[in-house]
Design a protein around this motif. Structure first.
Motif, PDB file in Angstrom:
ATOM      1  N   PRO A  21       0.732  -1.175   0.014  1.00 38.89           N
ATOM      2  CA  PRO A  21      -0.002  -0.177   0.062  1.00 38.89           C
ATOM      3  C   PRO A  21       1.037   1.279  -0.024  1.00 38.89           C
ATOM      4  N   ASP A  50      -6.271  -4.482  -0.994  1.00 38.43           N
ATOM      5  CA  ASP A  50      -5.296  -3.113  -1.136  1.00 38.43           C
ATOM      6  C   ASP A  50      -5.125  -2.998  -2.641  1.00 38.43           C
ATOM      7  N   GLN A  53      -8.181  -1.003  -3.999  1.00 38.80           N
ATOM      8  CA  GLN A  53      -8.016   0.345  -3.036  1.00 38.80           C
ATOM      9  C   GLN A  53      -6.912   1.294  -4.024  1.00 38.80           C
ATOM     10  N   CYS A  54      -5.868   0.693  -4.126  1.00 39.52           N
ATOM     11  CA  CYS A  54      -4.773   1.476  -4.810  1.00 39.52           C
ATOM     12  C   CYS A  54      -5.333   1.794  -6.179  1.00 39.52           C
TER      13      CYS A  54
END
Length: 192
Positions: A21, A50, A53-54
Motif C-alpha cells: 500500500p 489493497d 483500493q490502490c
C-alpha cells in the motif's frame, strides 16, 4: 515476440508481487497513470483489497471518478465477502467518487451501504451523514438532507463545513434565521 511478451509479463508480475500500500501511494503521488497499471498488475497477482483500493485512488487522482467509484465498489463487494473491517470505508470512498462523477443516485446508495455496514467512529459517521446530505440536496430531497445534516452535526458539532452546508440548506428552505445562526457557527469554527 512471444519470448518478449513472456519476459514483460514476468517483470510485471515481479513488480506487482513487491507492491505494498505504501509503494502504491508513492506511485500515485508521482505518476498516477503508472499507478493504474501497477494496481491492475498487483490485483491480477493476488493483491486483493489493497490492490483494488490502490486502483481506485489512482483513478481518483487522475479525476476518472466513475472508474474510481467502480474500483471502490468492487473493493467493497470483496470486503463484504471477506468480512473485512474496511467495508464501510470502501463504500464511503465509492460514494465520494460517484458524487464527484455527478451521479448522486449511485452516491446515495453507496453512503446508505456504508451506514448499514457500520462506521467505525462517531466522527466518521457524522461526516458520512454530512456528505450524504449534499447528495440528497442534489436529488432534490431537502427534508432528507435536513435530517442527515442534523444527525451529522450532532455527531461532529465542531465541523465548520457542516454548519456552512446547514446554513445553505436553511436558505433554500426559506429559514433565514437558521441560516444566520448556522453561518455564525461556521465562522466561529473557521474564521478564515
Amino acid at each position: 515476440m512471444i519470448s518478449f511478451l513472456l519476459a514483460l509479463a514476468a517483470v510485471q508480475a515481479a513488480a506487482a508481487s513487491a507492491t505494498t500500500p505504501e509503494s502504491c501511494a508513492a506511485q500515485i503521488r508521482s505518476a498516477p497513470d503508472k499507478a493504474v497499471d501497477l494496481a491492475n498488475a498487483w490485483r491480477i497477482a493476488g493483491g486483493g483489497l489493497d490492490a483494488r483500493q490502490c486502483l481506485g485512488q489512482a483513478y481518483a487522482k487522475l479525476g476518472r471518478w466513475a472508474a474510481a467509484a467502480t474500483a471502490f465498489e468492487q473493493a467493497a463487494m470483496d470486503a463484504q465477502v471477506a468480512r473485512d473491517h474496511r467495508l464501510a470505508d470502501f463504500r464511503v470512498q465509492e460514494g465520494n467518487a460517484w458524487l464527484a462523477a455527478g451521479d448522486a443516485l449511485k452516491a446515495r446508495r453507496a453512503f446508505d451501504a456504508a451506514l448499514i455496514a457500520g462506521i467505525a467512529s462517531p466522527e466518521l459517521e457524522g461526516e458520512v451523514y454530512l456528505v450524504r446530505a449534499r447528495t440528497l440536496v442534489a436529488l432534490d430531497d431537502q427534508a432528507g438532507a435536513r435530517a442527515d445534516l442534523d444527525k451529522g452535526l450532532a455527531l461532529v458539532p465542531g465541523d465548520p463545513f457542516g454548519w456552512y452546508l446547514s446554513a445553505a440548506l436553511a436558505q433554500l428552505e426559506g429559514n433565514l434565521a437558521r441560516a444566520k445562526t448556522d453561518i455564525a457557527k461556521a465562522v466561529e469554527g473557521a474564521p478564515d
